[in-house]
Design an enzyme around this catalytic site. Structure first.
Site, PDB file in Angstrom:
ATOM      1  N   ASP A  38       1.734  -4.214  -9.215  1.00  0.00           N
ATOM      2  CA  ASP A  38       1.575  -5.542  -9.808  1.00  0.00           C
ATOM      3  C   ASP A  38       2.030  -5.566 -11.272  1.00  0.00           C
ATOM      4  OD1 ASP A  38       0.371  -5.882  -7.375  1.00  0.00           O
ATOM      5  OD2 ASP A  38      -1.672  -5.839  -8.169  1.00  0.00           O
ATOM      6  N   HIS A  76       0.828  -1.212   0.000  1.00  0.00           N
ATOM      7  CA  HIS A  76       0.000   0.000   0.000  1.00  0.00           C
ATOM      8  C   HIS A  76       0.866   1.266   0.000  1.00  0.00           C
ATOM      9  CE1 HIS A  76      -4.023  -1.809   0.281  1.00  0.00           C
ATOM     10  NE2 HIS A  76      -3.424  -2.764   0.981  1.00  0.00           N
TER      11      HIS A  76
HETATM   12  C1  GLA Z   1      -3.060  -4.498  -4.831  1.00  0.00           C
HETATM   13  C2  GLA Z   1      -2.881  -3.382  -5.851  1.00  0.00           C
HETATM   14  C3  GLA Z   1      -1.464  -2.835  -5.841  1.00  0.00           C
HETATM   15  C4  GLA Z   1      -1.004  -2.481  -4.424  1.00  0.00           C
HETATM   16  C5  GLA Z   1      -1.316  -3.615  -3.457  1.00  0.00           C
HETATM   17  C6  GLA Z   1      -1.028  -3.226  -2.030  1.00  0.00           C
HETATM   18  O1  GLA Z   1      -2.297  -5.631  -5.180  1.00  0.00           O
HETATM   19  O2  GLA Z   1      -3.189  -3.849  -7.145  1.00  0.00           O
HETATM   20  O3  GLA Z   1      -1.356  -1.720  -6.689  1.00  0.00           O
HETATM   21  O4  GLA Z   1      -1.547  -1.275  -3.996  1.00  0.00           O
HETATM   22  O5  GLA Z   1      -2.669  -4.037  -3.542  1.00  0.00           O
HETATM   23  O6  GLA Z   1       0.327  -3.018  -1.874  1.00  0.00           O
END
Ligand code: GLA
Length: 423
Positions: free
Chosen positions: A199, A47
């Protein structure tokens, strides 16, 4: 062009499925090819991405693959082996027809539509294709199968576009981080979640034996060694998925934005001589020291959210220092701390995730563990000595079902390469 021997197994499987599934007289142009992209784990930096901060992900040896052929017309026909269903996308009319097409597509195909739409918006023109979509990234299992399908879509479009755009080389139409940003926009329009770039960047930038430190503001990145012999990365899926996750995610993001703007005003008022205070745009711009002095002026919930994010950014940089020294075993304590912050201050954990982390904590040789990804279900990441993996597996088998009524799935991952394609 890749050597058949080094193709990931799901790519070979997808190639084998194509001919039996698409045997009509479609107007094909060119031969059969495949494109793929990996899922990811995130060692630390949860996050922090949408707070312009730092993340330290690792692409894993699990991919989503497209195997198929370019068409002479503007149809995209897909078969998902996981969902056992077809989906049809029309290139004509995009981006205007996005909403109407999205509404009638199953959710997995919405990510494909999102990427295609963003490529069209970016001015790229390409023909249609038929493809089988197949992979071994657990769907919805916290290794970001959605980013893997998005990045694999971009690779497939490039492969089947027969030269109309390129990715990756120095003079390419798109650099890997640009593909990541495009796929992030695709995720927003496909899912309605205002996710960060973690991601998609992790999938685009994967390298065998490496973790990637990404600055989510500048999108600069560098590789750190993660081929630690004797250590394993274990991903344990709670097998819990909660609808709440999407709305809670967007709420956390808004709270962080509000906390950053309040801290800018508080700091500007308290220290007007320091001109950088006015330039605070995101929590990334607030130091631990400033937060210690002025954080108490925030409302309680925002204070906890901001405190977690600012500390987590710091933990990422500490982890980087340790990996540079080859001191992987000292990363463990930072993972426990990250989990405690996500549970108590950021409040995105849940009973099942906490249970898995507690079980891991009792196993000697597990150096650290924490929840991973958005939260409210999904999986934990565990850094363990190789000889502790079986003990961890047994402990989870014995205790998780008894405590939660659910079965957990355990996967040992390796740091692997990024996207690829082959004709
Ligand atoms: C999800 C979101 C990412 C990131 C994570 C928390 O995977 O797609 O962009 O914010 O949560 O780190």
């Amino acid at each position: 062009m890749s050597d058949i021997d080094v193709l990931p197994q799901p790519v070979i499987a997808a190639l084998g499925l194509f001919a039996p599934l698409f045997h009509d007289d479609a107007p094909y142009a060119g031969g059969v090819g495949a494109a793929w992209a990996p899922g990811r784990v995130n060692l630390i930096g949860e996050h922090t991405d949408y707070n312009d901060g730092f993340v330290l992900p690792i692409a894993v040896d699990r991919v989503i693959a497209f195997a198929g052929r370019a068409r002479e017309d503007t149809q995209v026909r897909l078969w998902s082996s996981h969902f056992a269903e077809y989906a049809l996308i029309a290139l004509d009319g995009l981006p205007e027809s996005f909403d109407e097409q999205r509404a009638r597509l199953p959710s997995w195909a919405r990510y494909v539509l999102g990427v295609i739409t963003e490529l069209v918006r970016a001015g790229v023109r390409f023909s249609g294709f038929d493809a089988v979509v197949h992979g071994d990234v657990p769907v919805g299992g916290g290794m970001s199968s959605s980013a893997a399908i998005e990045v694999a879509t971009a690779q497939a479009c490039m492969l089947f576009s027969r030269g109309s755009f390129t990715i990756g080389a120095q003079d390419a139409t798109f650099q890997p981080v640009e593909v990541a940003a495009l796929c992030q926009r695709a995720e927003h329009i496909a899912s309605g979640v205002r996710s960060g770039i973690l991601d998609q960047a992790a999938s685009c930038l994967g390298r065998p034996g490496k973790a990637v430190l990404l600055d989510c503001r500048s999108l600069e990145y560098r590789y750190l060694p993660f081929d630690a012999p004797g250590f394993s990365l274990v991903v344990i899926d709670t097998n819990v998925r909660r609808e709440l996750a999407a709305s809670a995610y967007n709420e956390r993001r808004s709270q962080c934005e509000e906390a950053a703007s309040m801290l800018r005003d508080i700091l500007t008022r308290a220290e007007p001589q320091n001109s950088s205070n006015k330039a605070i745009r995101a929590l990334r711009d607030v130091t631990q020291e400033q937060f210690a002095r002025y954080g108490s002026e925030l409302p309680a919930t925002l204070r906890r959210r901001a405190g977690y994010v600012i500390a987590e950014d710091e933990r990422v940089m500490e982890t980087v220092g340790l990996l540079e020294k080859g001191a992987v075993e000292r990363v463990g304590p930072l993972l426990w701390l990250s989990h405690a912050g996500l549970r108590d201050d950021y409040e995105v954990s849940c009973f099942e995730l906490d249970t898995l982390v507690e079980i891991a904590r009792q196993v000697p040789g597990v150096l650290g563990a924490r929840m991973m990804g958005g939260g409210f279900g999904g999986c934990t990441i565990n850094l363990a000595r190789e000889d502790a993996v079986e003990v961890l597996r047994q402990a989870v088998d014995e205790q998780y079902l008894a405590r939660t009524g659910l079965r957990a799935s355990i996967d040992v991952c390796r740091a692997a390469g990024g996207p690829g394609s082959a004709i």
